[in-house]
Each structure stands twice: as C-alpha cells, then as structure tokens.
Design a protein around this motif. Structure first.
Motif, mmCIF file in Angstrom:
data_model
loop_
_atom_site.group_PDB
_atom_site.id
_atom_site.type_symbol
_atom_site.label_atom_id
_atom_site.label_comp_id
_atom_site.label_asym_id
_atom_site.label_seq_id
_atom_site.Cartn_x
_atom_site.Cartn_y
_atom_site.Cartn_z
ATOM 1 N N GLU A 77 32.657 93.060 18.385
ATOM 2 C CA GLU A 77 31.725 92.078 17.837
ATOM 3 C C GLU A 77 31.157 91.207 18.948
ATOM 4 N N LYS A 78 32.018 90.863 19.923
ATOM 5 C CA LYS A 78 31.597 90.097 21.083
ATOM 6 C C LYS A 78 32.396 90.553 22.306
ATOM 7 N N PHE A 79 31.739 90.540 23.454
ATOM 8 C CA PHE A 79 32.380 90.792 24.740
ATOM 9 C C PHE A 79 32.026 89.594 25.624
ATOM 10 N N VAL A 80 33.001 88.705 25.800
ATOM 11 C CA VAL A 80 32.797 87.449 26.517
ATOM 12 C C VAL A 80 33.339 87.581 27.936
ATOM 13 N N MET A 81 32.512 87.257 28.941
ATOM 14 C CA MET A 81 32.929 87.356 30.348
ATOM 15 C C MET A 81 32.820 86.004 31.026
ATOM 16 N N VAL A 82 33.923 85.542 31.612
ATOM 17 C CA VAL A 82 33.974 84.255 32.298
ATOM 18 C C VAL A 82 33.991 84.483 33.805
ATOM 19 N N LYS A 83 33.051 83.820 34.498
ATOM 20 C CA LYS A 83 33.002 83.866 35.968
ATOM 21 C C LYS A 83 33.360 82.498 36.525
ATOM 22 N N PHE A 84 34.222 82.497 37.563
ATOM 23 C CA PHE A 84 34.621 81.264 38.234
ATOM 24 C C PHE A 84 33.771 81.091 39.494
ATOM 25 N N LEU A 85 32.945 80.077 39.491
ATOM 26 C CA LEU A 85 31.924 79.931 40.527
ATOM 27 C C LEU A 85 32.486 79.660 41.912
ATOM 28 N N GLN A 86 33.696 79.112 41.996
ATOM 29 C CA GLN A 86 34.329 78.852 43.283
ATOM 30 C C GLN A 86 35.470 79.833 43.549
ATOM 31 N N ASP A 87 35.409 80.986 42.942
ATOM 32 C CA ASP A 87 36.497 81.961 43.031
ATOM 33 C C ASP A 87 36.719 82.417 44.472
ATOM 34 N N SER A 88 37.943 82.248 44.955
ATOM 35 C CA SER A 88 38.285 82.684 46.315
ATOM 36 C C SER A 88 39.202 83.898 46.297
ATOM 37 N N VAL A 89 39.402 84.488 45.132
ATOM 38 C CA VAL A 89 40.301 85.631 44.986
ATOM 39 C C VAL A 89 39.532 86.932 44.767
ATOM 40 N N VAL A 90 38.541 86.893 43.879
ATOM 41 C CA VAL A 90 37.796 88.101 43.518
ATOM 42 C C VAL A 90 36.606 88.289 44.466
ATOM 43 N N ASP A 91 36.511 89.460 45.059
ATOM 44 C CA ASP A 91 35.429 89.770 45.988
ATOM 45 C C ASP A 91 34.823 91.124 45.604
ATOM 46 N N PRO A 92 33.557 91.120 45.142
ATOM 47 C CA PRO A 92 32.666 89.973 44.965
ATOM 48 C C PRO A 92 32.881 89.327 43.596
ATOM 49 N N VAL A 93 32.604 88.053 43.510
ATOM 50 C CA VAL A 93 32.825 87.329 42.263
ATOM 51 C C VAL A 93 31.904 87.828 41.152
ATOM 52 N N ASP A 94 30.782 88.439 41.521
ATOM 53 C CA ASP A 94 29.853 88.973 40.517
ATOM 54 C C ASP A 94 30.493 90.045 39.645
ATOM 55 N N SER A 95 31.587 90.638 40.134
ATOM 56 C CA SER A 95 32.294 91.636 39.347
ATOM 57 C C SER A 95 32.794 91.069 38.026
ATOM 58 N N GLU A 96 32.972 89.743 37.980
ATOM 59 C CA GLU A 96 33.447 89.105 36.756
ATOM 60 C C GLU A 96 32.383 89.097 35.657
ATOM 61 N N TRP A 97 31.124 89.329 36.058
ATOM 62 C CA TRP A 97 30.027 89.498 35.097
ATOM 63 C C TRP A 97 29.477 90.932 35.150
#
Length: 299
Positions: free
Chosen positions: A216-236
């Motif tokens: 019904e919904k697919f919600v994706m949260v991105k952390f703008l100051q993320d220092s763990v995930v590279d690249p952070v765009d992967s979160e979206w």
C-alpha cells in the motif's frame, strides 16, 4: 548498523509522553541493522517499547535471526542473506497474529532484507514497508562503522576491497551481498548473490515485481548527514552513475525506474512511494520526528 549508533535514538524515545491509540491495529514487524540485535534496550528494544506505548494493543515482532541475541548480532555480519530472508518468511508464515497482514519497518540493512521478504513471500501480506536508512541500491564503501564491532568492520573493509565478488566472501559476508561496485558493473551483476537478484539486475522476475506492487505504501527515509551509508542516495534508491564513483543519479533517473523492472515507476505514479528526509547521522532521530513522520504509517 552498530547498536551504539542508536544511543541517541534510545535517549530521545524515553523523553516524550505516549499517545493513545486503537486496539484494532495492524501488527508491526521490525528488522534491525548491522551490528545490532532484536532486543538491545538502546535500539530495537526502545523502538518496540515506544511503538507499544504510542499504539496500545499493537503486536510488535522484533526479528531475531538465531536462537540468542549473540547469534542474532553475528547473523548481521556472517549469515547468508538469502537464508536469513527464507528464515524470516517461514517465521512470519507460522505466526497466527500476522495472518491478516502486517506493516514492516527495517533499519539500515534490515530494510532491504524486508523488501526481499515483500518480493519473495507475499503471505502473510505486507501492507506498508518503512525503510529507515536502508541501502536499496547497496553501498560502495563502509566509511564509518564505530563502536564495539569496529574490529569486525575493519576486517570487513579489507575483505570487500580485496574481493567482494569472490564466491567465499559473497557466501559468508553479509555486506558483500549488497556491495555495489559501479566501476565493475558486470562483475556485480554476475556475482552478487542478493542485491543483484532482488533489484532485477540479471533477469526480470515478474513475481518479484507483482509482489512488491502489492504494498500500500513504500516509505523511504534518508538521513541527510549520514556518515555510514555511501552513497547516501541509496536510501532513496539512487546510486552512482555506472562507470564512476562521484556523480549520483536518482531513482527516477535510473534504468531500474525507466524500465520499471520492480514496478517502482508505477507505484510512484500511484502515490505509493513516500520519500522522507531528516537531518542527522545514520539512524539518528527523535521520538517527536518518529511520531510525526512514521507513526501515521503504523497506526
């Protein structure tokens, strides 16, 4: 990720008062990230307690992969992801409280693992998937992995840099199974045991697509100051443009979206995709933010 990353979350969650809700609620299944476990009182334990306070009567299942919290933590590093997903699918199918359906919330790598559950195991039905810092196009680097598991992270970095796509490392190292090297795209597509499969990189599995579109919904949260995930765009669902490791592209610019291999373009047009952003480092958010932004998808 490492449970110490959640200390801020745990502290925030204990500050605010709780709201009242209905007893007629949809169950919630949560899956932790790398270095964490189902029941850490500073992370998943705090999340579970907070949701139960905010939505009285809700059934919250925090997934444990293994028989103990130690095994659960180790599984996040060393247990084949496809085996973990199969284990969870069976566990959910055997839980009578989930028979009518459930919402799911994954933290960091737990988010992409739950997406695999949605694609592979439609019964019981997952209604809403909330991805909190999940790496849906994988990662190309582990820039920061602090805390008590730092020695493991150092070892993982060396293994990934030396041969992420060798059979031995792919089979026995979780992070290798969502390692996405934009400089070696063919190697990634051929040898990635997990991510290349659920992202339809080799062939299009119509069942995966059909099942994901049942959400019904697919919600994706991105952390703008993320220092763990590279690249952070992967979160979206974004990632590096193939062939280099500097410029990124959004989900909407990707071949995955344009060819609609997962049905994400159709879901987007139907208003099923929700993109949320918050300031802060990886998995750092307040109870106030959680209640305002995520709780409406759980109630």
């Amino acid at each position: 990720m490492d449970p110490r990353l959640f200390i801020g979350v745990g502290a925030f969650l204990l500050i605010s008062g709780s709201a009242r809700g209905s007893n007629d609620t949809t169950p919630l299944v949560i899956w932790h990230g790398m270095g964490d476990n189902c029941c850490n009182p500073l992370s998943m334990g705090a999340i579970k307690k907070m949701v139960e306070e905010e939505v009285p009567g809700i059934y919250v299942l925090s997934l444990m992969i293994g028989k103990t919290v130690v095994q659960d933590t180790e599984s996040g590093f060393f247990k084949d992801v496809n085996e973990q997903v199969s284990f969870v699918c069976e566990k959910l199918a055997q839980d009578p409280k989930l028979k009518a359906g459930y919402n799911a919330m994954g933290f960091s790598q737990g988010a992409q693992f739950l997406r695999a559950v949605a694609q592979r195991c439609p019964n019981p039905p997952m209604k809403t998937l909330i991805s909190v810092g999940g790496q849906h196009q994988g990662v190309y680097g582990l820039p920061r992995c602090p805390g008590e598991s730092s020695h493991i992270c150092d070892w993982i970095r060396k293994k990934l840099n030396s041969g992420a796509y060798t059979d031995a490392i792919q089979k026995h190292l979780v992070q290798a199974q969502y390692w996405h090297d934009p400089l070696n795209d063919d190697l990634y597509k051929q040898h990635s045991l997990f991510l290349a499969d659920i992202n339809q990189e080799r062939v299009v599995n119509q069942t995966y697509k059909k099942n994901l579109m049942l959400l019904e919904k697919f919600v994706m949260v991105k952390f703008l100051q993320d220092s763990v995930v590279d690249p952070v765009d992967s979160e979206w669902f974004g990632f590096f443009v193939t062939g280099q490791a500097e410029k990124t592209e959004t989900l909407q610019e990707s071949a995955l979206y344009k060819e609609d291999r997962l049905g994400l373009a159709e879901m987007d047009k139907a208003g099923k995709l929700v993109f949320l952003a918050t300031d802060g480092d990886h998995l750092q958010f307040s109870r106030e933010w959680f209640n305002a932004k995520l709780l409406p998808y759980i109630r």
